[in-house]
Scaffold this motif. Structure first.
Motif, mmCIF file in Angstrom:
data_model
loop_
_atom_site.group_PDB
_atom_site.id
_atom_site.type_symbol
_atom_site.label_atom_id
_atom_site.label_comp_id
_atom_site.label_asym_id
_atom_site.label_seq_id
_atom_site.Cartn_x
_atom_site.Cartn_y
_atom_site.Cartn_z
ATOM 1 N N ASP A 195 0.787 -1.144 0.075
ATOM 2 C CA ASP A 195 0.145 -0.141 0.176
ATOM 3 C C ASP A 195 0.920 1.154 -0.072
ATOM 4 O O ASP A 195 1.069 1.687 1.081
ATOM 5 C CB ASP A 195 -0.827 -0.034 1.092
ATOM 6 C CG ASP A 195 -2.045 0.880 1.207
ATOM 7 O OD1 ASP A 195 -2.388 1.279 0.158
ATOM 8 O OD2 ASP A 195 -2.543 1.231 2.414
ATOM 9 N N ASN A 208 -3.412 5.560 -3.408
ATOM 10 C CA ASN A 208 -4.606 6.373 -3.149
ATOM 11 C C ASN A 208 -4.039 7.835 -3.144
ATOM 12 O O ASN A 208 -2.810 8.136 -3.204
ATOM 13 C CB ASN A 208 -5.384 5.989 -1.579
ATOM 14 C CG ASN A 208 -4.389 6.496 -0.767
ATOM 15 O OD1 ASN A 208 -3.569 7.475 -0.475
ATOM 16 N ND2 ASN A 208 -4.673 5.354 0.472
ATOM 17 N N PHE A 240 -11.053 -0.885 5.667
ATOM 18 C CA PHE A 240 -10.233 0.065 6.243
ATOM 19 C C PHE A 240 -10.023 -0.231 7.703
ATOM 20 O O PHE A 240 -10.564 0.368 8.657
ATOM 21 C CB PHE A 240 -10.310 1.470 6.138
ATOM 22 C CG PHE A 240 -9.886 2.062 4.802
ATOM 23 C CD1 PHE A 240 -9.794 1.375 3.636
ATOM 24 C CD2 PHE A 240 -9.319 3.277 4.847
ATOM 25 C CE1 PHE A 240 -9.587 2.055 2.522
ATOM 26 C CE2 PHE A 240 -9.097 3.994 3.689
ATOM 27 C CZ PHE A 240 -9.040 3.242 2.297
ATOM 28 N N ARG A 267 -8.302 2.115 10.391
ATOM 29 C CA ARG A 267 -9.061 3.201 10.864
ATOM 30 C C ARG A 267 -10.577 2.987 11.805
ATOM 31 O O ARG A 267 -10.995 3.606 12.403
ATOM 32 C CB ARG A 267 -9.466 3.755 9.600
ATOM 33 C CG ARG A 267 -8.275 4.601 8.878
ATOM 34 C CD ARG A 267 -8.850 5.545 7.921
ATOM 35 N NE ARG A 267 -7.764 5.868 6.880
ATOM 36 C CZ ARG A 267 -7.760 6.529 5.859
ATOM 37 N NH1 ARG A 267 -8.770 7.264 5.503
ATOM 38 N NH2 ARG A 267 -6.641 7.085 5.152
ATOM 39 N N ALA A 276 -7.459 -3.436 4.298
ATOM 40 C CA ALA A 276 -6.665 -1.982 3.929
ATOM 41 C C ALA A 276 -6.499 -1.396 5.116
ATOM 42 O O ALA A 276 -7.052 -1.732 6.362
ATOM 43 C CB ALA A 276 -7.141 -1.548 2.704
ATOM 44 N N SER A 277 -5.692 -0.324 5.269
ATOM 45 C CA SER A 277 -5.401 0.425 6.336
ATOM 46 C C SER A 277 -4.760 -0.351 7.457
ATOM 47 O O SER A 277 -5.197 -0.445 8.478
ATOM 48 C CB SER A 277 -6.670 1.078 6.944
ATOM 49 O OG SER A 277 -6.472 1.906 7.914
ATOM 50 N N ARG A 321 -1.842 -1.435 9.890
ATOM 51 C CA ARG A 321 -0.989 -0.662 10.426
ATOM 52 C C ARG A 321 0.220 -1.524 11.061
ATOM 53 O O ARG A 321 1.296 -0.996 11.636
ATOM 54 C CB ARG A 321 -1.674 -0.240 11.714
ATOM 55 C CG ARG A 321 -2.702 0.830 11.336
ATOM 56 C CD ARG A 321 -2.170 2.284 10.874
ATOM 57 N NE ARG A 321 -3.561 2.867 10.360
ATOM 58 C CZ ARG A 321 -4.336 3.403 10.918
ATOM 59 N NH1 ARG A 321 -4.382 3.457 12.184
ATOM 60 N NH2 ARG A 321 -5.258 4.357 10.173
HETATM 61 O O1 G3P Z 1 -5.467 1.279 1.842
HETATM 62 C C1 G3P Z 1 -6.051 2.198 2.370
HETATM 63 C C2 G3P Z 1 -4.723 2.962 3.119
HETATM 64 O O2 G3P Z 1 -3.966 3.654 2.349
HETATM 65 C C3 G3P Z 1 -5.069 3.731 4.420
HETATM 66 O O3 G3P Z 1 -4.295 3.570 5.461
HETATM 67 O O4 G3P Z 1 -3.214 3.839 7.382
HETATM 68 O O5 G3P Z 1 -4.293 6.035 6.004
HETATM 69 O O6 G3P Z 1 -5.624 4.388 7.401
HETATM 70 P P1 G3P Z 1 -4.464 4.455 6.537
#
Ligand code: G3P
Length: 217
Positions: A6, A28, A133, A136, A167-168, A170
């Motif tokens: 990512d 993104n 996500f 988040r 996604a998202s 960590r």
């Molecule tokens: O794939 C989505 C990602 O880029 C968002 O990640 O850490 O900004 O919540 P984050």
């Protein structure tokens, strides 16, 4: 489970690719901006550069929020390379656009998914991927991994072919938990992927083996 990275950072993409475990890339607008890429020509070139580095699905996100704009942008992105997947936000016009792209055989990744209901709508529209996500969701005090379990159960019961792209992410534990929850894909920052390598007993065990190897070298 497939591993995507990512990021829009070419060095990090290369490092993950060289590890031999990379199946694709997600980007993104925030990740593109972080690389300092400016102007639509430079953005398009950057997507093509990524496609040439990695043989796998590369998500490129639209920035329009109305149906006509999303469709126009998505058609341009999809024409850049056969591996481009058009990333579309989970909004009303986004769902309509996903259905349009599905009917045209253009693959999509529905992004900004925070509930099972959103995932169901995207799957009904024919999205190739849904992107919950999870980091988040955790940030809000809820359980992001539980959302993956819930979407997995629903998609299996309903027979939806849409892939769950966690996604998202960590940290390395998120990746392990997503694998356990049945995510089809996990898109991760490089640090989280490299975090999977680490264990203090591996380090101390290797140090001992190398020390003992000196005895018979
Ligand atoms: O794939 C989505 C990602 O880029 C968002 O990640 O850490 O900004 O919540 P984050």
């Amino acid at each position: 489970m497939k591993f995507f990275i990512d990021t829009a950072n070419l060095e990090q993409i290369k490092e993950a690719h060289d590890l031999g475990i990379l199946d694709g890339v997600t980007t993104n607008p925030s990740l593109m901006a972080k690389e300092g890429i400016k102007g639509s020509e430079a953005v398009m070139k950057h997507y093509v550069d990524i496609c040439e580095m990695v043989e796998g699905d590369i998500s490129a996100e639209v920035i329009s929020t109305d149906f006509d704009g999303i469709v126009a942008e998505g058609l341009v992105l999809a024409a850049l390379h056969k591996n481009i997947v058009v990333k579309v936000p989970m909004i009303k016009d986004g769902v309509k656009a996903i259905k349009y792209f599905t009917d045209k055989g253009i693959r999509t990744n529905c992004t900004l998914i925070f509930s099972a209901g959103q995932a169901i709508l995207a799957a009904k529209a024919g999205a190739t991927y849904v992107s919950p996500f999870i980091g988040r969701v955790d940030d809000m005090g809820a359980d992001g991994v539980e959302l993956i379990y819930q979407i997995r159960r629903i998609f299996d019961i309903q027979g939806y072919k849409t892939e769950i792209l966690a996604a998202s992410i960590r940290n390395a534990l998120h990746i392990i938990k997503c694998a356990e929850a049945g995510a089809d894909v996990c898109t991760c920052p490089l640090d989280s992927i490299l975090g999977l390598l680490k264990h203090p007993l591996t380090d101390s065990g290797l140090a001992k083996f190398l020390e003992d190897a000196k005895k018979f070298a």
